[in-house]
Scaffold this active site. Structure first.
Site, PDB file in Angstrom:
ATOM      1  N   HIS A 101      -0.213  -8.024   8.912  1.00 48.96           N
ATOM      2  CA  HIS A 101       0.336  -9.197   8.238  1.00 48.96           C
ATOM      3  C   HIS A 101       1.067 -10.099   9.223  1.00 48.96           C
ATOM      4  O   HIS A 101       1.971  -9.660   9.917  1.00 48.96           O
ATOM      5  CB  HIS A 101       1.275  -8.852   7.080  1.00 48.96           C
ATOM      6  CG  HIS A 101       1.179  -9.885   5.986  1.00 48.96           C
ATOM      7  ND1 HIS A 101       1.801 -11.104   6.073  1.00 48.96           N
ATOM      8  CD2 HIS A 101       0.495  -9.900   4.832  1.00 48.96           C
ATOM      9  CE1 HIS A 101       1.504 -11.813   4.995  1.00 48.96           C
ATOM     10  NE2 HIS A 101       0.699 -11.115   4.229  1.00 48.96           N
TER      11      HIS A 101
ATOM     12  N   HIS B 100      -9.641  -8.801   0.247  1.00 47.63           N
ATOM     13  CA  HIS B 100      -8.685  -8.595  -0.848  1.00 47.63           C
ATOM     14  C   HIS B 100      -9.245  -9.203  -2.129  1.00 47.63           C
ATOM     15  O   HIS B 100      -9.376 -10.418  -2.243  1.00 47.63           O
ATOM     16  CB  HIS B 100      -7.365  -9.278  -0.462  1.00 47.63           C
ATOM     17  CG  HIS B 100      -6.233  -9.039  -1.408  1.00 47.63           C
ATOM     18  ND1 HIS B 100      -4.955  -9.447  -1.122  1.00 47.63           N
ATOM     19  CD2 HIS B 100      -6.166  -8.452  -2.622  1.00 47.63           C
ATOM     20  CE1 HIS B 100      -4.154  -9.118  -2.134  1.00 47.63           C
ATOM     21  NE2 HIS B 100      -4.873  -8.521  -3.065  1.00 47.63           N
TER      22      HIS B 100
ATOM     23  N   THR C  71       0.428 -11.774   0.466  1.00 47.90           N
ATOM     24  CA  THR C  71       1.175 -10.577   0.083  1.00 47.90           C
ATOM     25  C   THR C  71       2.550 -10.621   0.748  1.00 47.90           C
ATOM     26  O   THR C  71       2.658 -10.492   1.959  1.00 47.90           O
ATOM     27  CB  THR C  71       0.403  -9.316   0.526  1.00 47.90           C
ATOM     28  OG1 THR C  71      -0.970  -9.513   0.199  1.00 47.90           O
ATOM     29  CG2 THR C  71       0.926  -8.083  -0.164  1.00 47.90           C
TER      30      THR C  71
ATOM     31  N   ARG D 293      -8.274 -10.268  -5.232  1.00 48.73           N
ATOM     32  CA  ARG D 293      -7.034 -10.526  -5.977  1.00 48.73           C
ATOM     33  C   ARG D 293      -7.331 -10.608  -7.463  1.00 48.73           C
ATOM     34  O   ARG D 293      -8.442 -10.950  -7.873  1.00 48.73           O
ATOM     35  CB  ARG D 293      -6.391 -11.840  -5.506  1.00 48.73           C
ATOM     36  CG  ARG D 293      -5.883 -11.778  -4.072  1.00 48.73           C
ATOM     37  CD  ARG D 293      -5.119 -13.050  -3.739  1.00 48.73           C
ATOM     38  NE  ARG D 293      -3.831 -13.064  -4.392  1.00 48.73           N
ATOM     39  CZ  ARG D 293      -2.671 -12.771  -3.792  1.00 48.73           C
ATOM     40  NH1 ARG D 293      -2.639 -12.473  -2.514  1.00 48.73           N
ATOM     41  NH2 ARG D 293      -1.549 -12.792  -4.468  1.00 48.73           N
TER      42      ARG D 293
END
Ligand code: PXP
Length: 238
Positions: free
Chosen positions: A189, A42, A100, A44
Site C-alpha cells: 500500500h 480487488h 483501502t 470491491r
C-alpha cells in the site's frame, strides 16, 4: 522477493468511460513480461474498477498466481470459493473511501474472521490478512489460522522524516513478530520507487503488492518497464 502487481487501476481507467478498454486482463502479459510474480486484483463490493467478469477471466488464466483482494463478506467468500484463486487477501472496505485506508480489525472480529479463514482454507485458497503492523492484530491473525499477513505500509508512505522512520521501525518489529509466529509476511500500500527500498531491506518480508505507483509510472514508461523497475529495486535487497 515476490512482486504482486495490483491491476485495479487499469480497470479504473476503463470504468471512467464505461468502455471495454483498457482490459485489465490484457495487462497481465505486460506485468509478467516485466517480471511480476503474480497479479493482485480487488473485487470491491461496489465493482468500481475490477468487475466479476474480470476476476473470472483472471482466475481462468492457466498458471497465473492470482491474489484476489476482497472484503470479508459472505458474497465475496462465496465468489472466492467458486473461483479458487491461489490466494486471497481480506481487506476492510468502506464505500466512501478512495482506497483501502486502514488494516483489518482481526482482534475485534476474531470469531467472524476465524470462520471466514476456515472456509477459504478449506477451499484451498491461501488467505492473507491485510493488517496494520500492530502486535495484537498480528497475534490474532496467527491465532485464527491465517497463513499470511500483509502489513499495511500506507501510513509509512504518507509520513516523512522522523515520523516515517518511526513507522518503519513499527513495520520492522511487526514483520519480525509475524515471522516468529510462523506467518508468511507480505507488505503493501502506497509503495513507490522512492519509498520501497527500506521496506525491501526488511528480511522477513517475502512479498510486496504494488498497484497505484506501477500503473501511474506506466503512463510514461509503459507497464512492462514500470514493473521491471520495481523488480530491479527488489533484487537489490541487502
Ligand atoms: N495491498 C492491499 C491489501 C491493497 O488494498 C492495495 C490497494 O488496493 C495494495 C496492496 C496496493 O496499494 P497501492 O495501489 O497503493 O500500491
Amino acid at each position: 522477493m515476490y512482486l504482486g502487481v495490483n491491476i485495479d487501476h487499469v480497470a479504473t481507467v476503463r470504468q471512467a468511460r464505461l468502455t471495454l478498454y483498457p482490459d485489465p486482463v490484457e495487462a497481465v502479459d505486460y506485468c509478467l513480461a516485466g517480471g511480476a510474480d503474480g497479479i493482485t486484483a480487488h473485487l470491491r463490493e461496489d465493482r468500481r474498477h475490477i468487475c466479476d467478469d474480470d476476476m473470472r477471466r483472471l482466475a481462468a488464466i492457466p498458471g497465473l498466481h492470482l491474489n484476489m483482494e476482497m472484503a470479508a463478506t459472505n458474497e465475496m467468500v462465496s465468489i472466492c470459493r467458486e473461483l479458487k484463486p491461489g490466494a486471497c487477501c481480506l481487506v476492510p472496505e468502506k464505500r466512501e473511501e478512495l482506497t483501502t485506508e486502514g488494516g483489518l480489525d482481526v482482534v475485534s472480529h476474531r470469531t467472524r474472521m476465524a470462520s471466514i479463514v476456515e472456509k477459504l482454507n478449506d477451499a484451498g485458497v491461501r488467505v492473507s490478512m491485510f493488517i496494520d503492523p500492530d502486535a495484537e492484530q498480528i497475534k490474532a491473525s496467527a491465532a485464527i489460522g491465517a497463513p499470511v499477513v500483509e502489513l499495511h505500509t500506507g501510513h509509512y508512505a504518507n509520513l516523512s522524516g522522523l515520523d516515517r522512520e518511526k513507522e518503519l521501525e513499527v513495520i520492522r518489529k511487526g514483520a519480525a513478530l509475524a515471522a516468529d509466529l510462523g506467518l508468511i509476511v507480505h507488505a503493501g500500500h502506497g509503495l513507490t520507487l522512492d519509498n520501497t527500498p527500506p521496506i525491501v531491506a526488511i528480511s522477513e518480508i517475502e512479498g510486496l503488492n504494488i498497484g497505484h505507483a506501477i500503473i501511474a509510472d506506466s503512463i510514461f514508461k509503459g507497464l512492462e518497464r514500470a514493473v521491471a523497475d520495481f523488480k530491479l529495486l527488489m533484487a537489490r535487497r541487502r
